[in-house]
Design an enzyme around this catalytic site. Structure first.
Site, PDB file in Angstrom:
ATOM      1  N   ARG A 150     -37.983 -35.691 -14.091  1.00  0.00           N
ATOM      2  CA  ARG A 150     -38.326 -34.814 -12.976  1.00  0.00           C
ATOM      3  C   ARG A 150     -39.414 -33.854 -13.433  1.00  0.00           C
ATOM      4  NH1 ARG A 150     -33.098 -31.651 -12.224  1.00  0.00           N
ATOM      5  NH2 ARG A 150     -33.186 -31.909 -14.493  1.00  0.00           N
ATOM      6  N   LEU A 177     -30.206 -33.175  -1.316  1.00  0.00           N
ATOM      7  CA  LEU A 177     -29.813 -32.904   0.069  1.00  0.00           C
ATOM      8  C   LEU A 177     -30.333 -31.536   0.486  1.00  0.00           C
ATOM      9  CD1 LEU A 177     -26.143 -34.264   0.262  1.00  0.00           C
ATOM     10  CD2 LEU A 177     -28.227 -35.321   1.172  1.00  0.00           C
ATOM     11  N   HIS A 178     -31.618 -31.295   0.261  1.00  0.00           N
ATOM     12  CA  HIS A 178     -32.240 -30.029   0.627  1.00  0.00           C
ATOM     13  C   HIS A 178     -33.318 -30.299   1.676  1.00  0.00           C
ATOM     14  CE1 HIS A 178     -30.123 -28.116  -2.662  1.00  0.00           C
ATOM     15  NE2 HIS A 178     -30.561 -29.068  -3.462  1.00  0.00           N
ATOM     16  N   ALA A 179     -33.073 -29.833   2.888  1.00  0.00           N
ATOM     17  CA  ALA A 179     -34.014 -30.083   3.979  1.00  0.00           C
ATOM     18  C   ALA A 179     -35.336 -29.377   3.712  1.00  0.00           C
ATOM     19  CB  ALA A 179     -33.418 -29.603   5.301  1.00  0.00           C
ATOM     20  N   GLU A 190     -39.083 -44.660 -16.838  1.00  0.00           N
ATOM     21  CA  GLU A 190     -38.813 -43.232 -17.033  1.00  0.00           C
ATOM     22  C   GLU A 190     -38.126 -42.669 -15.796  1.00  0.00           C
ATOM     23  OE1 GLU A 190     -40.366 -40.696 -15.242  1.00  0.00           O
ATOM     24  OE2 GLU A 190     -41.708 -41.973 -14.079  1.00  0.00           O
ATOM     25  N   THR A 212     -50.248 -46.156 -12.384  1.00  0.00           N
ATOM     26  CA  THR A 212     -50.107 -47.307 -11.488  1.00  0.00           C
ATOM     27  C   THR A 212     -50.168 -46.800 -10.041  1.00  0.00           C
ATOM     28  OG1 THR A 212     -47.687 -47.131 -11.626  1.00  0.00           O
ATOM     29  CG2 THR A 212     -48.773 -48.693 -13.105  1.00  0.00           C
ATOM     30  N   GLY A 225     -42.941 -35.604  -1.739  1.00  0.00           N
ATOM     31  CA  GLY A 225     -44.294 -35.899  -2.202  1.00  0.00           C
ATOM     32  C   GLY A 225     -44.242 -36.189  -3.681  1.00  0.00           C
ATOM     33  N   CYS A 232     -44.301 -39.984  -7.709  1.00  0.00           N
ATOM     34  CA  CYS A 232     -43.393 -41.134  -7.756  1.00  0.00           C
ATOM     35  C   CYS A 232     -42.950 -41.641  -6.389  1.00  0.00           C
ATOM     36  CB  CYS A 232     -42.160 -40.787  -8.599  1.00  0.00           C
ATOM     37  SG  CYS A 232     -42.527 -40.516 -10.334  1.00  0.00           S
ATOM     38  N   ASP A 288     -55.721 -41.944 -25.447  1.00  0.00           N
ATOM     39  CA  ASP A 288     -56.318 -41.871 -24.117  1.00  0.00           C
ATOM     40  C   ASP A 288     -57.823 -42.057 -24.247  1.00  0.00           C
ATOM     41  OD1 ASP A 288     -57.281 -40.733 -21.462  1.00  0.00           O
ATOM     42  OD2 ASP A 288     -55.113 -40.463 -21.261  1.00  0.00           O
TER      43      ASP A 288
END
Length: 434
Positions: free
Chosen positions: A154, A253-255, A151, A86, A260, A263, A30
């Site tokens: 999560r 499927l979680h309201a 990739e 990106t 955000g 990704c 880096d």
């Protein structure tokens, strides 16, 4: 094998540490000298459960090191990964590939012998062709192959996702590159992980299609939640009822207040722009992007309505700032829309997050950041749960009730049972439930 990982952001550092844990020798590179100094001293610049221990163990065992210059690492590497940012390009929503192309030029100057150059960054279809052209122009005599290897990590569960993935996707038709990538991922064959070899362009599109589909599932159940509120149904039971269908599945499927993170927002937008330019617009995903943007603002309106139609002069306690739990990532977090909207309506905002306050302080103004959930609730007119951290799932209701001016909770993640909260004397507002 010897691996060079260019970029020590979320994807680069997690991937590099995991490859080292497989037994490969990895150098993470880096240009940010402060970040490399922190890593060399034993620190980790991002919050990800278990990453600090993983890095420390592999540095100690001599399999993982860090550098600010890529020359030596690339020269010795069998595989070089490009894992740089990106971000969405300002003005048009396309992925900004500046860092990808800059890395490709530097790799070209340093590589020695046959080198597999792997795009780990999320990039639009055709980027591999452009990277290949950049390297070939800089090194006409170069012996290399450019591979796509997206990739699927999560945040908050990245190490487990890397070591026990649903699948690994590799985009290349070069036989030498295929053999080298098989060897790199050989430890996963023990778990019978499916490794999908395909063309480079197909691999690039798989990544965008996967994220767009998951974003669509989130947006779908959020719209069902709005409908449930109007007709007296329960969105959690709807989600369970449809999620038991193997063709649909229960995940995502979680309201809540909208997606955000690093990704979904940028990848859905980049896919929309790519599809428009290709003359094959993805109208479903265009709608998903629009609905999600508006939903975050709508959540502020939900809080205001719960407070009796006005938060002017009131103190709102906000629990959770990051876009999801177990990360310090604030990128496109719903809180970044909800809190300013509440402030614009006249509210004073006090907030707590277990890991995200340092990042939140850079992005949110005039917020009183505190060190715990009960301190956050002290003297507030209402409490809003924005991120479903485990620390918020078993709050002491007696202590909470004593701290708040009035027992009012707006739960945007549905982590409590409405009947239980009512029995404790709270006015409780959730998403998509009676």
């Amino acid at each position: 094998m010897r691996v060079a990982m260019i970029g020590t952001g979320y994807v680069g550092l997690v991937s590099g540490a995991c490859f080292a844990d497989f037994g490969h020798h990895v150098t993470c590179i880096d240009k940010n000298e402060d970040k490399i100094a922190l890593l060399r001293s034993g620190g980790v610049p991002i919050y990800e459960p278990g990453l600090d221990l993983l890095v420390e163990r592999n540095v100690r065992e001599g399999r993982l090191d860090f550098a600010t210059d890529l020359s030596d690492a690339v020269r010795e590497a069998d595989v070089v990964f490009i894992a740089v940012g990106t971000p969405s390009r300002r003005g048009d929503g396309h992925a900004d590939l500046t860092y990808v192309y800059a890395a490709a030029e530097e790799i070209a100057r340093a590589m020695d012998g046959f080198t597999v150059v792997v795009n780990k960054s999320t990039v639009p279809v055709g980027t591999g062709d452009e990277v290949e052209a950049v390297i070939a122009k800089a090194r006409p005599d170069g012996d290399f192959a450019v591979v796509s290897n997206p990739e699927f990590l999560r945040e908050g569960a990245a190490i487990d996702d890397f070591k026990r993935p649903d699948r690994v996707v590799v985009g290349t038709e070069d036989e030498r590159a295929i053999a080298r990538m098989r060897e790199l991922y050989r430890p996963l064959y023990l778990n019978e992980t499916p490794i999908v070899f395909t063309s480079r362009r197909t691999s690039e599109l798989i990544k965008y299609a996967a994220n767009a589909f998951l974003a669509m599932k989130i947006t779908f159940i959020n719209e069902m939640a709005d409908l449930c509120e109007q007709v007296g149904a329960n969105v959690q039971e709807v989600a369970r009822g449809i999620g038991l269908d193997n063709r649909i599945g229960a995940k995502f499927l979680h309201a809540g207040p909208g997606y955000g993170g690093s990704c979904f927002p940028k990848d859905t937008l980049a896919l929309v722009r790519t599809a428009q330019e290709a003359g094959a617009p993805v109208r479903l995903i265009e709608t998903v992007v629009d609905i999600n943007d508006k939903r975050k603002q709508a959540m502020a309106g939900k809080v205001i309505a719960a407070a009796g139609g006005s938060v002017d002069g009131k103190t709102v306690a906000v629990l959770g700032l990051t876009f999801k739990p177990n990360t310090d990532d604030m990128r496109d977090a719903p809180s970044l829309d909800i809190i300013p909207a509440l402030q614009k309506a006249g509210a004073r905002v006090r907030a707590f997050d277990p890991a995200g306050i340092e990042e939140a302080e850079k992005l949110l103004k005039d917020v009183d950041f505190v060190t715990g959930p009960y301190l956050c609730a002290e003297g507030a007119d209402l409490l809003v749960i924005v991120t479903e951290w485990n620390e918020f799932r078993a709050l002491d209701f007696g202590r909470l009730k004593a701290a708040l001016k009035q027992p009012l909770i707006v739960d945007l993640r549905n982590i409590y049972d409405p009947g239980e909260t009512a029995a404790r004397g709270f006015t409780y507002v959730s998403v998509g439930r009676p």
